[in-house]
Design an enzyme around this catalytic site. Structure first.
Site, PDB file in Angstrom:
ATOM      1  N   ASN A   1       7.570  -5.804   3.358  1.00  0.00           N
ATOM      2  CA  ASN A   1       6.272  -5.231   2.984  1.00  0.00           C
ATOM      3  C   ASN A   1       5.615  -6.033   1.871  1.00  0.00           C
ATOM      4  O   ASN A   1       5.326  -5.536   0.800  1.00  0.00           O
ATOM      5  CB  ASN A   1       6.394  -3.748   2.615  1.00  0.00           C
TER       6      ASN A   1
ATOM      7  N   ASP B   1      17.827  -0.972  -3.880  1.00  0.00           N
ATOM      8  CA  ASP B   1      16.432  -0.577  -3.653  1.00  0.00           C
ATOM      9  C   ASP B   1      15.532  -1.160  -4.745  1.00  0.00           C
ATOM     10  O   ASP B   1      14.635  -0.501  -5.266  1.00  0.00           O
ATOM     11  CB  ASP B   1      16.298   0.956  -3.590  1.00  0.00           C
TER      12      ASP B   1
END
Lengths: 429, 315
Positions: free
Chosen positions: A100, A311
């Protein structure tokens, strides 16, 4: 490069069930030549460089299955160079980068770009993922086959879930034939709309729109139900609640094959840590109850959860210094992944081997990459750490370009001393 | 010497009124005591005092508000402060300037008090970290509306003599209500028993953890109550998936003379306004001066805000 021998190490390599005092010999090509307590004199050439590890722990370099790099498009948050430095300081040698970016990694030319750029600028092993759907719109699948041949290890819309069941059916059906890895971010948008933290006492007190655990559970239920019909390589990026874990347990017990990750954030923090609107703790999926956190730790222990991820999501200060609902989501974490994971060893929740397994060989197996192991002939990617050194996490000292750590001032135990990449010393504290 | 004084002044953290949650019981009682003195002043012929003469108060309203804004406006003026109201609809915020930039800009004008109303929960907290003056929360998101709770408490004390030992029902859209939250905290602190009544879709999760009993049935929720506080049901909630219809809501949760009978005989009704007549409250009931405290709430609102401005303004 000369040959190296690392002596006096406690070697923990779950890929070969190894936990023993011994030595590691790295050959001229940066591969493991010999390892373990039985390393013989004739394994070593006379000119070998000797490194004394003084009984510290040596593990395979960590494989992080989910990290965000700002290139291209968000270089002000993180670039390949800063990400590499942060990773190596955290003992991470292999990273699955999220697609992304801006533009998105959803076509072949972008993959070429990112692989070239990564090769020139990064000093860790990069394994790029591509988006699951074009433009991350959840409608049309990307070119799984072509992208795989270009070096894509997995497909994920990173922070978005495919909402349409029809699209998901097509994706899984198609993927089941060509054997690509689907990595789902499990979140039903209608249920999580405008939500920014767990739905519960804290959201009620802070007056924030909550996200129910149902938003995650419903997507997992749906996907696993589809997986029964279309058996593809399916991985859930990260789960956050004990309810999701129950669904996973039921399905794994029924013999369904899939893998599950969890973010270190959800293992080391709960919703109460958000306190008075600490936006650095706004993460997705949200931090939930202490009960959930404990269940997730147990989920690792019982093998329901396969990997721990950082993450790693760098966000600049501008994006975080906003009212909570408007603030950017995510926290950096690649550098603090190991020390936080070691907390679960120090507080006797998990055996050390289990923790190392979820950080090394398990992700490597899911990704089908030849990493996370120190078997003879493997790349000598290694992390050496002192299990007991206490230290305090300070954002200013972290190497990431963005400083949005969720664990500022946290007292941790265990520090990375050295990281080797292909047999070369790449980081030393 | 003068320079030294200046540094001390900057370091001195002014106290802010961000929420009832941050108040001690004594602090809340002190505000209410102080407010009582202003009730008289507001009813006298000359309403002006000079307590805040030379002080600058900025009202920063990011959300439209009629009564809270005018109440703070009047409160500041009656205390002699220079009051400026920022019309945010015309400000740089519409051009993408952030709350923090606005805070820095306003801070450079050396205000003594900023009164802020914002649609995001926690916005006043963020603002208070960046400015040198006092910040008073005039309502943030769904989180808190401290001066509303304080004026509600003053209104109750004015009529019932006390709050301790009373049973108070708060009814309606609890989920989206900052008024409900602030009142839950304050009424609990002052010794009342609090019931909340709402359909399940408008009840926040784990609300009992805030020290209330929750009910979905008006009859049970109002039983034995001395005060019935009704909340405004916003139009957009009726169109979403929260409720089947306006008609059904009124049937089960609208306050009518019949439903009021579930409460104590001498029970009084309150509403933070503006009211949706015929949605959450029967129109005649709302105007019945024997049971409705709505007008008094507005009147005492000015007194409470004067007390807050006086007590929180840096001397």
């Amino acid at each position: 490069m000369t040959e190296k021998i690392l002596i006096n190490a406690r070697i923990i390599d779950p890929s070969q069930e190894m936990d023993e005092k011994g030595s590691v010999v790295v050959d001229k090509n940066g591969k493991i030549k010999a390892i373990g307590k039985d390393v013989k004199k004739n394994d070593i050439s006379s000119s070998a460089e000797i490194i004394d590890l003084k009984n510290n722990i040596l593990i395979p370099g960590i494989v992080d299955m989910k990290a965000f790099v700002g290139e291209p498009g968000y270089e002000y948050k993180e670039n390949f160079r800063t990400l590499s430095h942060a990773a190596l300081a955290g003992g991470v040698t292999s990273i699955v980068t999220m697609p992304n970016t801006k533009p998105l990694i959803d076509n072949v030319s972008m993959v070429d770009f990112i692989i070239r750029r990564g090769r020139d600028k990064a000093s860790v092993n990069l394994f790029p993922s591509a988006t699951l759907t074009r433009e991350m719109e959840g409608k049309q699948m990307t070119e799984f086959g072509l992208l795989s041949t270009k070096g894509i290890v997995g497909f994920t819309d990173a922070v978005k879930a495919v909402q349409s069941t029809e699209t998901m059916v097509k994706i899984m059906d198609y993927a089941s034939d060509i054997g690509v890895l689907i990595m789902q971010h499990a979140e039903d948008y209608e249920l999580s709309k405008n939500g920014c933290i767990n739905e519960g006492e804290v959201s009620t007190r802070l007056g924030l729109q909550g996200i129910s655990y149902i938003a995650e559970k419903i997507i997992i239920e749906r996907d696993l139900s589809l997986l029964n019909e279309f058996s593809c390589r399916y991985h859930i990026n990260q789960i956050s609640s004990k309810e999701s874990l129950e669904v996973i347990k039921r399905n794994k017990e029924n013999g369904l094959n899939f893998t599950v990750g969890v973010s270190i954030n959800n293992l080391s923090l709960n919703e109460n840590d958000i306190g008075d609107f600490k936006t650095f703790l706004k993460v997705s999926p949200p931090l939930r109850l202490e009960d959930d956190r404990l269940a997730l730790v147990q989920g690792i222990k019982s093998g329901l959860i396969d990997v721990i991820i950082s993450d790693h999501t760098p966000e600049d200060e501008e994006g975080k210094r906003l009212p909570f609902a408007q603030a950017a989501t995510g926290a950096i974490g690649i550098e603090t992944l190991l020390p936080l994971a070691l907390e679960m060893y120090h507080n006797e929740s998990l055996p050390l081997k289990k923790i190392i397994e979820t950080l090394t060989i398990n992700p490597a197996k899911i990704l089908k990459i030849n990493k996370g192991t120190l078997k003879k002939g493997s790349d000598a990617d290694m992390c050496i750490f002192d299990l007991d050194t206490p230290w305090i996490i300070k954002a200013d000292l972290l190497k990431s370009k963005s400083k949005n750590t969720a664990v500022e001032e946290r007292k941790v135990q265990g520090k990375v001393l050295m990281t080797f990449l292909n047999g070369e010393l790449a980081f030393k504290s | 010497m003068a320079a030294k004084k200046n540094t001390i002044a900057i370091k001195d953290q002014p106290k802010h009124l961000l929420g009832i949650q941050n108040l001690s019981v004594q602090e809340a009682k002190n505000i209410l005591e102080e407010a009582k003195t202003f009730i008289k002043l507001n009813r006298s012929i000359s309403k002006k005092s000079d307590i805040l003469r030379g002080k600058t108060q900025i009202n920063l309203f990011f959300e439209p508000s009629t009564r809270t804004q005018s109440s703070f406006d009047l409160a500041g003026k009656r205390l002699g402060a220079d009051v400026m109201t920022m019309n945010v609809a015309n400000s740089a915020l519409k051009k993408g300037e952030t709350l923090m930039d606005t805070a820095m800009t306003l801070n450079a004008m050396h205000p003594d008090i900023i009164v802020i109303r914002h649609q995001d929960s926690g916005a006043p907290n963020l603002l208070s970290q960046k400015v040198n003056c006092t910040v008073i929360n005039a309502g943030d998101g769904w989180r808190e509306h401290p001066t509303q709770a304080l004026l509600d408490a003053l209104t109750i004390i004015n009529r019932k003599g006390k709050i301790e030992g009373l049973k108070i029902a708060i009814c309606g859209d609890i989920l989206h209500s900052r008024v409900a939250r602030s009142n839950i905290y304050l009424m609990n602190m002052l010794g009342a028993e609090v019931n909340v009544v709402a359909p399940k879709t408008l009840m926040p999760k784990s609300i009992e953890r805030l020290g209330v009993k929750s009910f979905t049935d008006m009859k049970k929720g109002l039983d034995g109550c001395d005060i019935v506080m009704m909340l405004r049901l916003q139009n957009e909630r009726m169109q979403g998936s929260f409720l089947p219809s306006k008609r059904e809501y009124y049937e089960f949760y609208g306050l009518t003379p019949e439903k009021l009978k579930f409460a104590n005989k001498d029970a009084l009704i309150m509403h933070p306004g503006p009211m949706n007549r015929g949605v959450e409250i029967d129109t005649k009931l709302a105007d019945d001066i024997n049971v409705s405290l709505v007008k008094e709430q507005v009147e005492l609102g000015v007194a409470v805000r004067m007390a807050c401005l006086k007590m929180y303004c840096k001397k």
